[in-house]
Design a protein around this motif. Structure first.
Motif, mmCIF file in Angstrom:
data_model
loop_
_atom_site.group_PDB
_atom_site.id
_atom_site.type_symbol
_atom_site.label_atom_id
_atom_site.label_comp_id
_atom_site.label_asym_id
_atom_site.label_seq_id
_atom_site.Cartn_x
_atom_site.Cartn_y
_atom_site.Cartn_z
ATOM 1 N N PHE A 1 0.842 -1.201 0.000
ATOM 2 C CA PHE A 1 0.000 0.000 0.000
ATOM 3 C C PHE A 1 0.878 1.252 0.000
ATOM 4 O O PHE A 1 0.621 2.203 -0.753
ATOM 5 C CB PHE A 1 -0.909 -0.007 1.223
ATOM 6 N N ASP A 2 1.921 1.254 0.824
ATOM 7 C CA ASP A 2 2.816 2.406 0.900
ATOM 8 C C ASP A 2 3.539 2.642 -0.417
ATOM 9 O O ASP A 2 3.938 3.771 -0.720
ATOM 10 C CB ASP A 2 3.836 2.211 2.021
ATOM 11 N N ARG A 3 3.725 1.589 -1.207
ATOM 12 C CA ARG A 3 4.379 1.708 -2.512
ATOM 13 C C ARG A 3 3.372 1.947 -3.631
ATOM 14 O O ARG A 3 3.694 1.817 -4.810
ATOM 15 C CB ARG A 3 5.184 0.444 -2.800
ATOM 16 N N ALA A 4 2.125 2.283 -3.255
ATOM 17 C CA ALA A 4 1.052 2.587 -4.214
ATOM 18 C C ALA A 4 0.693 1.393 -5.079
ATOM 19 O O ALA A 4 0.237 1.551 -6.206
ATOM 20 C CB ALA A 4 1.444 3.788 -5.079
ATOM 21 N N ARG A 5 0.861 0.189 -4.546
ATOM 22 C CA ARG A 5 0.484 -1.013 -5.295
ATOM 23 C C ARG A 5 -0.914 -1.492 -4.934
ATOM 24 O O ARG A 5 -1.451 -2.375 -5.596
ATOM 25 C CB ARG A 5 1.488 -2.138 -5.018
ATOM 26 N N LEU A 6 -1.515 -0.940 -3.880
ATOM 27 C CA LEU A 6 -2.856 -1.332 -3.453
ATOM 28 C C LEU A 6 -3.680 -0.082 -3.164
ATOM 29 O O LEU A 6 -3.161 0.914 -2.659
ATOM 30 C CB LEU A 6 -2.799 -2.214 -2.198
ATOM 31 N N ASP A 7 -4.985 -0.159 -3.486
ATOM 32 C CA ASP A 7 -5.910 0.938 -3.190
ATOM 33 C C ASP A 7 -6.588 0.762 -1.837
ATOM 34 O O ASP A 7 -6.878 1.738 -1.149
ATOM 35 C CB ASP A 7 -7.000 1.014 -4.273
ATOM 36 N N LEU A 8 -6.875 -0.484 -1.483
ATOM 37 C CA LEU A 8 -7.584 -0.819 -0.255
ATOM 38 C C LEU A 8 -6.862 -1.969 0.437
ATOM 39 O O LEU A 8 -6.370 -2.879 -0.234
ATOM 40 C CB LEU A 8 -9.026 -1.253 -0.545
ATOM 41 N N VAL A 9 -6.820 -1.935 1.760
ATOM 42 C CA VAL A 9 -6.245 -3.045 2.520
ATOM 43 C C VAL A 9 -7.154 -3.355 3.708
ATOM 44 O O VAL A 9 -7.512 -2.450 4.469
ATOM 45 C CB VAL A 9 -4.821 -2.721 3.026
ATOM 46 N N LEU A 10 -7.530 -4.616 3.839
ATOM 47 C CA LEU A 10 -8.275 -5.094 5.000
ATOM 48 C C LEU A 10 -7.314 -5.966 5.795
ATOM 49 O O LEU A 10 -6.954 -7.070 5.356
ATOM 50 C CB LEU A 10 -9.512 -5.887 4.558
ATOM 51 N N CYS A 11 -6.869 -5.451 6.939
ATOM 52 C CA CYS A 11 -5.812 -6.124 7.683
ATOM 53 C C CYS A 11 -6.192 -6.254 9.148
ATOM 54 O O CYS A 11 -7.272 -5.843 9.563
ATOM 55 C CB CYS A 11 -4.491 -5.382 7.521
ATOM 56 N N LEU A 12 -5.284 -6.820 9.923
ATOM 57 C CA LEU A 12 -5.521 -7.079 11.338
ATOM 58 C C LEU A 12 -4.540 -6.283 12.187
ATOM 59 O O LEU A 12 -3.342 -6.268 11.907
ATOM 60 C CB LEU A 12 -5.367 -8.574 11.644
ATOM 61 N N GLY A 13 -5.057 -5.608 13.210
ATOM 62 C CA GLY A 13 -4.211 -4.861 14.125
ATOM 63 C C GLY A 13 -3.896 -3.474 13.620
ATOM 64 O O GLY A 13 -3.781 -3.241 12.415
ATOM 65 N N GLN A 14 -3.788 -2.523 14.527
ATOM 66 C CA GLN A 14 -3.462 -1.155 14.152
ATOM 67 C C GLN A 14 -1.978 -1.042 13.843
ATOM 68 O O GLN A 14 -1.138 -1.543 14.577
ATOM 69 C CB GLN A 14 -3.848 -0.195 15.280
ATOM 70 N N HIS A 15 -1.678 -0.363 12.752
ATOM 71 C CA HIS A 15 -0.288 -0.207 12.305
ATOM 72 C C HIS A 15 0.103 1.254 12.129
ATOM 73 O O HIS A 15 1.110 1.544 11.504
ATOM 74 C CB HIS A 15 -0.084 -0.956 10.983
ATOM 75 N N GLY A 16 -0.699 2.171 12.656
ATOM 76 C CA GLY A 16 -0.349 3.587 12.583
ATOM 77 C C GLY A 16 -0.889 4.272 11.345
ATOM 78 O O GLY A 16 -1.335 3.629 10.389
ATOM 79 N N ASP A 17 -0.854 5.595 11.371
ATOM 80 C CA ASP A 17 -1.335 6.404 10.248
ATOM 81 C C ASP A 17 -0.410 6.257 9.044
ATOM 82 O O ASP A 17 0.781 5.992 9.182
ATOM 83 C CB ASP A 17 -1.419 7.873 10.653
ATOM 84 N N ARG A 18 -0.997 6.474 7.873
ATOM 85 C CA ARG A 18 -0.224 6.417 6.633
ATOM 86 C C ARG A 18 -0.536 7.672 5.831
ATOM 87 O O ARG A 18 -1.678 8.155 5.820
ATOM 88 C CB ARG A 18 -0.585 5.172 5.832
ATOM 89 N N PRO A 19 0.462 8.236 5.148
ATOM 90 C CA PRO A 19 0.223 9.461 4.373
ATOM 91 C C PRO A 19 -0.756 9.218 3.234
ATOM 92 O O PRO A 19 -0.764 8.149 2.628
ATOM 93 C CB PRO A 19 1.624 9.827 3.848
ATOM 94 N N ASP A 20 -1.582 10.236 2.978
ATOM 95 C CA ASP A 20 -2.549 10.193 1.867
ATOM 96 C C ASP A 20 -3.492 9.005 1.973
ATOM 97 O O ASP A 20 -3.890 8.401 0.968
ATOM 98 C CB ASP A 20 -1.818 10.146 0.516
ATOM 99 N N ALA A 21 -3.859 8.642 3.193
ATOM 100 C CA ALA A 21 -4.748 7.495 3.397
ATOM 101 C C ALA A 21 -5.560 7.701 4.668
ATOM 102 O O ALA A 21 -5.197 8.491 5.546
ATOM 103 C CB ALA A 21 -3.951 6.201 3.498
ATOM 104 N N THR A 22 -6.675 7.006 4.738
ATOM 105 C CA THR A 22 -7.492 6.999 5.949
ATOM 106 C C THR A 22 -7.702 5.555 6.375
ATOM 107 O O THR A 22 -7.761 4.652 5.543
ATOM 108 C CB THR A 22 -8.866 7.662 5.709
ATOM 109 N N TRP A 23 -7.773 5.337 7.686
ATOM 110 C CA TRP A 23 -8.041 3.987 8.164
ATOM 111 C C TRP A 23 -9.145 4.028 9.215
ATOM 112 O O TRP A 23 -9.359 5.035 9.881
ATOM 113 C CB TRP A 23 -6.772 3.327 8.710
#
Length: 297
Positions: free
Chosen positions: A150-172
């Motif tokens: 996702f950080d490398r702009a290879r994914l638009d959406l991610v459904l994952c487990l556990g909080q991993h912190g904020d990411r630029p240009d994204a909302t979680w």
């Protein structure tokens, strides 16, 4: 009538700058190198190099210069950047406003195995009814791996487990939670050293399992360690040892859940949906369906 408009005089042929060349040019500038740009526009470095040669031929200008091993913009290249961004923005607005009947770019979504085996079939069925011509690319992997993509702009959406912190240009958003459980052959819990089948780090389940065992001073031994979920699943199913995963995963895979009082209690884990900002409506619809499905489990 002016000479420039006289029909008897030859007219200078207009030269068009292909937008795909400008898009690649901007990608190289934003990524910092051709090698890095290959990860965002899915072209090989040699193909990018040929595109830049074509663009220089069209403009009759050198756009790059060498500084040792570094590739820097020339003065003409610096001037082109702003024009290229304006032209691409206008191109994208035209397509968005007038190209509704055209096929959309594929939506890239990543999710952990827990959801691929449970909610994904229903989500895809509902999404197809609303957007029958949509194209999807689905990646299944670990949360850390998917977020790196996702950080490398290879994914638009991610459904994952556990909080991993904020990411630029994204909302979680937290869209659900599930209880971690121990799974495997209950007979393994009677051993003096608890045999464990675990994924390699980074893994939230591994961390939780080892933490609660250490807190309870329970002896253990890792008998199988793997980066692959299918191998972990095979180790549990083969009775090699016990592992820790979500209740959803255990039920989907038909793996036995060990009684709560047999081993130290493991915590809940949150389900997080990460969306890239500025996604088209069709991708937002898919994100909404994923969130609704995760909330319902």
């Amino acid at each position: 009538m002016s000479q420039s408009s006289s029909p008897g005089l030859p007219q200078r042929m207009a030269r068009n700058v292909p937008t795909e060349l400008l898009r690649s040019f901007v990608a190289i500038v934003e990524a910092g190198s051709m090698a890095q740009a290959t990860e965002t526009i899915f072209l090989t470095q040699s193909a990018l190099s040929l595109q830049m040669k074509r663009l220089e031929d069209v403009l009759q200008q050198k756009l790059f210069r060498r500084d040792g091993r570094r590739l820097l913009l020339s003065a003409a290249g610096e001037e082109l950047v702003a024009y290229a961004r304006q032209l691409l923005a206008l191109n994208d607005r035209i397509v968005q406003s007038l190209g509704q009947d055209q096929d959309h770019d594929p939506i890239t979504v990543g999710m952990v195995q827990d959801f691929a085996d449970t909610i994904l079939p229903d989500v895809l069925g509902r999404f197809r009814l609303e957007h029958p011509r949509a194209r999807l690319i689905v990646r299944v992997g670990g949360s850390a791996e998917l977020l790196e993509m996702f950080d490398r702009a290879r994914l638009d959406l991610v459904l994952c487990l556990g909080q991993h912190g904020d990411r630029p240009d994204a909302t979680w958003k937290t869209v659900g939670a599930d209880r971690m459980v121990w799974l495997g052959d209950p007979a393994n819990t009677e051993r003096s050293e608890l045999p464990l089948v675990l994924l390699e780090p980074p893994c939230r389940f591994r961390d939780a399992a080892l933490r609660v065992l250490a807190q309870e001073r329970r002896d253990y031994r890792i008998v199988l360690e793997t980066p692959n979920l299918p191998a972990m699943r095979a180790g549990v199913r083969g009775g090699l040892g016990v592992s820790c995963r979500t209740r959803r995963f255990a039920m989907a895979e038909g793996l036995p859940i060990i009684a709560q009082d047999a081993l130290p209690e493991v915590p809940e884990i949150e389900t997080i949906l990460v969306r890239r900002n500025g996604l088209p409506d069709i991708a937002q619809d898919l994100g909404d369906l994923l969130a609704q499905a995760a909330e319902g489990h």
